[in-house]
Design an enzyme around this catalytic site. Structure first.
Site, short mmCIF file in Angstrom:
data_model
loop_
_atom_site.label_atom_id
_atom_site.label_comp_id
_atom_site.label_asym_id
_atom_site.label_seq_id
_atom_site.Cartn_x
_atom_site.Cartn_y
_atom_site.Cartn_z
CB SER A 1 26.19 4.70 7.50
OG SER A 1 24.99 5.32 7.90
CG ASP B 1 25.26 -12.49 3.49
OD1 ASP B 1 24.93 -11.39 3.02
OD2 ASP B 1 24.91 -12.88 4.64
CE1 TYR C 1 24.97 0.66 10.99
CE2 TYR C 1 24.28 2.95 10.77
CZ TYR C 1 24.54 1.72 10.20
OH TYR C 1 24.37 1.54 8.84
CB ILE D 1 23.25 -2.04 -0.02
CG1 ILE D 1 22.21 -1.06 0.55
CG2 ILE D 1 24.26 -1.31 -0.89
CD1 ILE D 1 22.77 -0.07 1.57
N1 LIG Z 1 19.72 0.16 5.10
C1 LIG Z 1 20.13 1.37 5.42
O1 LIG Z 1 19.32 2.26 5.68
C2 LIG Z 1 21.61 1.69 5.43
C3 LIG Z 1 21.99 3.04 5.48
C4 LIG Z 1 23.35 3.35 5.51
C5 LIG Z 1 24.29 2.34 5.45
N2 LIG Z 1 23.90 1.04 5.40
C6 LIG Z 1 24.94 0.01 5.37
O2 LIG Z 1 24.79 -0.76 4.19
C7 LIG Z 1 25.42 -2.03 4.39
C8 LIG Z 1 24.50 -3.12 3.89
O3 LIG Z 1 23.36 -3.17 4.74
P1 LIG Z 1 21.87 -3.37 4.19
O4 LIG Z 1 21.13 -2.13 4.50
O5 LIG Z 1 21.90 -3.88 2.81
O6 LIG Z 1 21.36 -4.44 5.24
P2 LIG Z 1 20.98 -5.99 5.10
O7 LIG Z 1 20.75 -6.43 6.50
O8 LIG Z 1 19.92 -6.18 4.08
O9 LIG Z 1 22.32 -6.63 4.52
C9 LIG Z 1 23.45 -6.87 5.28
C10 LIG Z 1 24.01 -8.22 4.87
O10 LIG Z 1 25.23 -8.41 5.55
C11 LIG Z 1 25.27 -9.75 5.99
N3 LIG Z 1 26.21 -9.83 7.11
C12 LIG Z 1 26.04 -9.36 8.38
N4 LIG Z 1 27.15 -9.62 9.10
C13 LIG Z 1 28.01 -10.25 8.28
C14 LIG Z 1 29.33 -10.78 8.44
N5 LIG Z 1 29.96 -10.71 9.61
N6 LIG Z 1 29.92 -11.37 7.39
C15 LIG Z 1 29.29 -11.47 6.20
N7 LIG Z 1 28.05 -11.00 5.98
C16 LIG Z 1 27.43 -10.39 7.01
C17 LIG Z 1 23.84 -10.09 6.38
O11 LIG Z 1 23.61 -11.48 6.42
C18 LIG Z 1 23.07 -9.37 5.27
O12 LIG Z 1 22.84 -10.21 4.15
C19 LIG Z 1 25.75 -2.11 5.87
O13 LIG Z 1 27.12 -1.85 6.05
C20 LIG Z 1 24.91 -1.00 6.48
O14 LIG Z 1 25.45 -0.52 7.67
C21 LIG Z 1 22.58 0.70 5.38
#
Ligand SMILES: NC(=O)c1ccc[n+]([C@@H]2O[C@H](COP(=O)([O-])OP(=O)(O)OC[C@H]3O[C@@H](n4cnc5c(N)ncnc54)[C@H](O)[C@@H]3O)[C@@H](O)[C@H]2O)c1
Length: 278
Positions: A146, A42, A159, A23
């Site tokens: 989320s 990141d 979570y 995202i």
């Molecule tokens: N994918 C889903 O279904 C979903 C649904 C609801 C909410 N979210 C939320 O969306 C957000 C983005 O997640 P995503 O789905 O794109 O997952 P993703 O794993 O593709 O991306 C998360 C990114 O955050 C980075 N990251 C992790 N810990 C970090 C830190 N301490 N400092 C800096 N960067 C860090 C990772 O390296 C990764 O690039 C998150 O907060 C997640 O909880 C995701």
């Protein structure tokens, strides 16, 4: 109900945490498409660099920053980089997140990681940004929480808890500073097609199935478009899956009935799982 003001991205300065993919990567790209100058942060230096380079190759303005979005000195350094490179920060997308562990079992270290990245990172960033934003009379904080922060995350206590806390913090920020020029949006998606959903080391299979079975799994790009459209109108609660609003209303109108329904849903998922393994 929105705050009625229009927010624009053209020429604005934005920081996106977790911007190396998923995202956050899509948010960084769409922000650039809308004319923003972006600091892509990141933990993973290669992925944030790749996103920033992709943006600059397409004629946009972006720099990458590698570091932990929950560490106060690192957040300060990313803000300093943004100011030095592009100017004062207009938008902060607190998007980095971790899906930490199964059930209630995770160790205190895992709970701490989830609390740090999913909650304290937001508090620390807001604490650093607010003085400048209040002085300028504007600034915008976007929290990627989320649907688990409004409902629950079957299969993962850390979570569920940390995403509820992220929603609570975003609400508090908006209530406290909304009349002083500070915009706040809270993004609450269900399933999005990213590593977090599909990587077995992130969500447990039960938790991931609870998400993918509950509704459509959206692309990161669709979510990013929805987020930017919501921010433009100053909408607090951004729901890329509109169904979440009905689920949230059902929860609010009869909590006990909603909990019974969630138990039935969890049992059905576990039964389906047992059948596929016999
Ligand atoms: N994918 C889903 O279904 C979903 C649904 C609801 C909410 N979210 C939320 O969306 C957000 C983005 O997640 P995503 O789905 O794109 O997952 P993703 O794993 O593709 O991306 C998360 C990114 O955050 C980075 N990251 C992790 N810990 C970090 C830190 N301490 N400092 C800096 N960067 C860090 C990772 O390296 C990764 O690039 C998150 O907060 C997640 O909880 C995701």
């Amino acid at each position: 109900m929105t705050d009625q003001s229009e927010h624009t991205f053209d020429g604005a300065v934005a920081i996106v945490t977790g911007g190396g993919g998923g995202i956050g990567g899509a948010l960084a790209e769409r922000l650039s498409d809308a004319g923003a100058r972006v600091v892509v942060c990141d933990l993973d230096a290669d992925s944030s660099r790749a996103v920033a380079e992709g943006i600059t190759e397409r004629g946009g303005h972006a720099v990458s920053f590698a570091g932990d979005a929950s560490d106060e000195d690192t957040i300060a350094a990313s803000i300093e980089l943004a100011e030095r490179t592009f100017g004062p920060v207009d938008y902060y997308f607190a998007n980095a997140g971790v899906a930490a562990g199964d059930g209630i079992e995770p160790s205190d270290d895992v709970w701490s990681l989830a609390l740090d990245v999913n909650v304290r990172a937001h508090v620390r960033a807001a604490r650093l940004l607010l003085p400048g934003w209040l002085e300028r009379g504007r600034g915008y904080f976007v929290s990627t929480a989320s649907a688990a922060g409004l409902l629950t995350q079957i299969g993962s206590a850390p979570y569920s808890v940390t995403k509820h806390a992220a929603v609570g913090f975003a609400e508090w920020l908006s209530v406290t500073y909304g009349d002083r020029g500070i915009g706040v949006s809270c993004v609450c998606p269900m399933g999005v097609d990213t590593k977090l959903l599909h990587d077995d080391a992130a969500l447990s299979p039960l938790a991931a199935r609870a998400v993918t079975t509950a509704g459509t799994v959206l692309s990161p790009r669709d979510v990013a478009d929805c987020v930017l459209a919501g921010v433009v109108t100053g909408t607090f609660l951004i729901l890329p899956h509109p169904d979440v609003l009905d689920m949230y209303r059902n929860k609010g109108s009869d909590y006990d009935r909603w909990i019974r329904g969630m138990r039935r849903y969890q049992n059905a998922l576990a039964a389906a799982d047992a059948q596929t393994h016999t």
